[in-house]
Design a protein around this motif. Structure first.
Motif, PDB file in Angstrom:
ATOM      1  N   GLN A 117       0.806  -1.219   0.000  1.00 39.61           N
ATOM      2  CA  GLN A 117       0.000   0.000   0.000  1.00 39.61           C
ATOM      3  C   GLN A 117       0.842   1.272   0.000  1.00 39.61           C
ATOM      4  O   GLN A 117       0.435   2.294  -0.544  1.00 39.61           O
ATOM      5  CB  GLN A 117      -0.927   0.038   1.230  1.00 39.61           C
ATOM      6  N   LEU A 118       2.034   1.198   0.572  1.00 34.63           N
ATOM      7  CA  LEU A 118       2.848   2.397   0.771  1.00 34.63           C
ATOM      8  C   LEU A 118       3.988   2.532  -0.237  1.00 34.63           C
ATOM      9  O   LEU A 118       4.581   3.600  -0.349  1.00 34.63           O
ATOM     10  CB  LEU A 118       3.405   2.403   2.199  1.00 34.63           C
ATOM     11  N   ILE A 119       4.302   1.454  -0.946  1.00 31.47           N
ATOM     12  CA  ILE A 119       5.341   1.495  -1.979  1.00 31.47           C
ATOM     13  C   ILE A 119       4.735   0.932  -3.256  1.00 31.47           C
ATOM     14  O   ILE A 119       4.596  -0.283  -3.409  1.00 31.47           O
ATOM     15  CB  ILE A 119       6.580   0.678  -1.574  1.00 31.47           C
ATOM     16  N   CYS A 120       4.360   1.804  -4.176  1.00 33.20           N
ATOM     17  CA  CYS A 120       3.714   1.336  -5.401  1.00 33.20           C
ATOM     18  C   CYS A 120       3.674   2.454  -6.438  1.00 33.20           C
ATOM     19  O   CYS A 120       3.715   3.638  -6.097  1.00 33.20           O
ATOM     20  CB  CYS A 120       2.288   0.847  -5.117  1.00 33.20           C
ATOM     21  N   PHE A 121       3.611   2.051  -7.689  1.00 34.61           N
ATOM     22  CA  PHE A 121       3.373   3.003  -8.765  1.00 34.61           C
ATOM     23  C   PHE A 121       1.910   3.441  -8.716  1.00 34.61           C
ATOM     24  O   PHE A 121       1.041   2.649  -8.349  1.00 34.61           O
ATOM     25  CB  PHE A 121       3.677   2.379 -10.125  1.00 34.61           C
ATOM     26  N   PRO A 122       1.624   4.664  -9.068  1.00 38.59           N
ATOM     27  CA  PRO A 122       0.224   5.103  -9.084  1.00 38.59           C
ATOM     28  C   PRO A 122      -0.574   4.312 -10.114  1.00 38.59           C
ATOM     29  O   PRO A 122      -0.068   3.992 -11.194  1.00 38.59           O
ATOM     30  CB  PRO A 122       0.320   6.583  -9.463  1.00 38.59           C
ATOM     31  N   SER A 123      -1.811   4.013  -9.778  1.00 40.06           N
ATOM     32  CA  SER A 123      -2.634   3.169 -10.647  1.00 40.06           C
ATOM     33  C   SER A 123      -3.567   3.966 -11.546  1.00 40.06           C
ATOM     34  O   SER A 123      -4.135   3.404 -12.487  1.00 40.06           O
ATOM     35  CB  SER A 123      -3.458   2.198  -9.792  1.00 40.06           C
ATOM     36  N   THR A 124      -3.736   5.251 -11.272  1.00 39.53           N
ATOM     37  CA  THR A 124      -4.655   6.058 -12.072  1.00 39.53           C
ATOM     38  C   THR A 124      -3.882   6.991 -12.995  1.00 39.53           C
ATOM     39  O   THR A 124      -2.756   7.405 -12.686  1.00 39.53           O
ATOM     40  CB  THR A 124      -5.583   6.894 -11.175  1.00 39.53           C
ATOM     41  N   LEU A 125      -4.500   7.327 -14.130  1.00 40.61           N
ATOM     42  CA  LEU A 125      -3.848   8.205 -15.100  1.00 40.61           C
ATOM     43  C   LEU A 125      -3.535   9.585 -14.515  1.00 40.61           C
ATOM     44  O   LEU A 125      -2.433  10.104 -14.720  1.00 40.61           O
ATOM     45  CB  LEU A 125      -4.709   8.326 -16.351  1.00 40.61           C
ATOM     46  N   ALA A 127      -2.842  10.406 -11.450  1.00 38.44           N
ATOM     47  CA  ALA A 127      -1.704  10.277 -10.529  1.00 38.44           C
ATOM     48  C   ALA A 127      -0.408  10.064 -11.293  1.00 38.44           C
ATOM     49  O   ALA A 127       0.648  10.587 -10.909  1.00 38.44           O
ATOM     50  CB  ALA A 127      -1.949   9.125  -9.561  1.00 38.44           C
ATOM     51  N   GLN A 128      -0.457   9.300 -12.377  1.00 34.13           N
ATOM     52  CA  GLN A 128       0.732   9.102 -13.199  1.00 34.13           C
ATOM     53  C   GLN A 128       1.158  10.406 -13.876  1.00 34.13           C
ATOM     54  O   GLN A 128       2.351  10.712 -13.959  1.00 34.13           O
ATOM     55  CB  GLN A 128       0.449   8.024 -14.257  1.00 34.13           C
ATOM     56  N   GLN A 129       0.188  11.172 -14.332  1.00 31.42           N
ATOM     57  CA  GLN A 129       0.491  12.454 -14.955  1.00 31.42           C
ATOM     58  C   GLN A 129       1.105  13.420 -13.941  1.00 31.42           C
ATOM     59  O   GLN A 129       1.990  14.215 -14.287  1.00 31.42           O
ATOM     60  CB  GLN A 129      -0.777  13.049 -15.562  1.00 31.42           C
ATOM     61  N   GLU A 130       0.658  13.334 -12.700  1.00 31.20           N
ATOM     62  CA  GLU A 130       1.229  14.192 -11.655  1.00 31.20           C
ATOM     63  C   GLU A 130       2.712  13.893 -11.465  1.00 31.20           C
ATOM     64  O   GLU A 130       3.531  14.804 -11.310  1.00 31.20           O
ATOM     65  CB  GLU A 130       0.475  13.995 -10.340  1.00 31.20           C
ATOM     66  N   ILE A 131       3.073  12.613 -11.510  1.00 32.23           N
ATOM     67  CA  ILE A 131       4.478  12.226 -11.360  1.00 32.23           C
ATOM     68  C   ILE A 131       5.309  12.759 -12.528  1.00 32.23           C
ATOM     69  O   ILE A 131       6.399  13.322 -12.337  1.00 32.23           O
ATOM     70  CB  ILE A 131       4.610  10.693 -11.249  1.00 32.23           C
ATOM     71  N   THR A 132       4.813  12.585 -13.755  1.00 36.99           N
ATOM     72  CA  THR A 132       5.580  13.062 -14.912  1.00 36.99           C
ATOM     73  C   THR A 132       5.723  14.584 -14.896  1.00 36.99           C
ATOM     74  O   THR A 132       6.768  15.117 -15.284  1.00 36.99           O
ATOM     75  CB  THR A 132       4.925  12.599 -16.222  1.00 36.99           C
ATOM     76  N   GLU A 133       4.704  15.284 -14.422  1.00 40.63           N
ATOM     77  CA  GLU A 133       4.791  16.745 -14.333  1.00 40.63           C
ATOM     78  C   GLU A 133       5.808  17.172 -13.286  1.00 40.63           C
ATOM     79  O   GLU A 133       6.548  18.156 -13.476  1.00 40.63           O
ATOM     80  CB  GLU A 133       3.416  17.326 -13.998  1.00 40.63           C
ATOM     81  N   GLU A 134       5.863  16.440 -12.170  1.00 41.20           N
ATOM     82  CA  GLU A 134       6.850  16.763 -11.134  1.00 41.20           C
ATOM     83  C   GLU A 134       8.267  16.541 -11.655  1.00 41.20           C
ATOM     84  O   GLU A 134       9.174  17.341 -11.381  1.00 41.20           O
ATOM     85  CB  GLU A 134       6.590  15.903  -9.887  1.00 41.20           C
ATOM     86  N   PHE A 135       8.482  15.468 -12.395  1.00 41.68           N
ATOM     87  CA  PHE A 135       9.797  15.232 -12.986  1.00 41.68           C
ATOM     88  C   PHE A 135      10.138  16.310 -14.009  1.00 41.68           C
ATOM     89  O   PHE A 135      11.277  16.770 -14.072  1.00 41.68           O
ATOM     90  CB  PHE A 135       9.856  13.853 -13.653  1.00 41.68           C
TER      91      PHE A 135
END
Length: 348
Positions: A117-125, A127-135
């Protein structure tokens, strides 16, 4: 004549019988500065762990006194952050070294149970877009979903298995991590023998399979030059020919430095991982669980507003060691052309 032999709990021999729980150390009686110096974390963080893990740590026991979840957590944190079962932590919280060992095992198990639950890739689009924007905000590298790195954790020799002997001649496990732009760990795999180099670890990892099978798609991982270039794993250029090549490598280096900071933070905060107090005295499997437990705590710390622990001198120590670059004739041709197109599109 048979003589009945009763094995007494070490804490009973040390402290005698009395209350049904061991409760000698009061969190409210000490300052955050003291807690951080001994256990690595402030009071509210420890209370949060008690709330999170308390039910798992209140297991039935045959001993006449159960050790409180709070005390078990303090014992484990004392070990994780000091890397030693020395009597200091046990004497502070009022338990024996044998009980310290039990507490570390139980808390480690409870943390590992929550890793999914605490270590995982985001499962929703979104949330994934948020990660790419942060990078992208770090160094304008588009569509990056994580940076991947590998580190060695020293363990006692699991004779006669020589696969755990690393290139320095020491026994270790190879641990692969993937993190996001904020340093949150998205994946940890800590079961590889120390003889495997980073690229081989990645090749056998679950993360590689997720990208290879298209479960995670429309994004990239970043890896250092020790990794093999793949269609989903961008590595730095070894030969720079154009201004775009230089721009790409600069952006790659700046973004990849997040992984170096994360590895440094883990070793600085959790001294059981850095080998300064000796090797982990467990089986490779249990050592791997301790690594996962520390990664869970790392993510909880970030979630609770604690910063990465990255002393400058340790950042320099954690820089990747030189490994052989991948031979040119083994480079994935399709991945090579994809990287060239990526550079021309985004860095020209």
């Amino acid at each position: 004549m048979a003589v009945a032999i009763t094995l007494l709990d070490c804490d009973l021999m040390l402290f005698g019988r009395g209350h049904r729980t061991l409760d000698r150390f009061k969190l409210n009686d000490v300052t955050d500065d003291y807690l951080i110096s001994v256990f690595g974390f402030p009071k509210q963080f420890i209370y949060y762990l008690v709330e999170l893990l308390g039910r798992s740590l209140c297991r039935p026991t045959q001993r006449s006194r159960a050790i409180l979840p709070e005390t078990q957590i303090l014992a484990a944190l004392g070990f994780y952050t000091s890397g030693s079962f020395q009597n200091l932590v046990g004497s502070i919280i009022g338990i024996s070294q044998a009980s310290m060992s039990r507490c570390v095992a139980d808390v480690t198990e409870a943390l590992v149970e929550r890793a999914s639950q605490l270590i995982c890739f985001p499962s929703t689009l979104p949330a994934q877009q948020e990660i790419t924007e942060e990078f992208f905000g770090v160094a304008r590298m588009p569509n990056v979903m994580g940076v991947v790195g590998c580190t060695q954790v020293a363990i006692k020799a699991p004779n006669p298995d020589l696969s755990y002997v690393n290139k320095k001649g020491c026994h270790s496990i190879s641990c692969q991590l993937v993190c996001d732009a904020k340093g949150r760990i998205l994946s940890v795999e800590s079961h590889f023998p120390g003889s495997l180099q980073s690229s081989a670890v990645f090749q056998q990892s679950d993360v590689n399979k997720l990208f290879h099978d298209g479960v995670l798609k429309d994004g990239w991982l970043l890896g250092s030059s020790v990794y093999s270039l793949r269609k989903w794993l961008l590595t730095p250029l070894q030969i720079l020919e154009t201004p775009a090549d230089y721009q790409y490598n600069m952006a790659h280096t700046a973004t990849y430095s997040i992984m170096e900071q994360v590895l440094t933070s883990l070793r600085s905060r959790f001294r059981c991982l850095d080998g300064s107090k000796g090797t982990l005295q467990y089986t490779p499997e249990k050592c791997g669980h301790i690594v996962v437990a520390c990664c869970v705590l790392h993510n909880i710390a970030l979630q609770r507003g604690l910063e990465l622990c990255t002393p400058e001198e340790l950042v320099k120590q954690e820089q990747p060691e030189a490994e052989e670059y991948e031979p040119v004739d083994s480079i994935d041709t399709e991945a090579f052309h994809m990287r060239q197109e990526f550079i021309q599109t985004h860095f020209s």
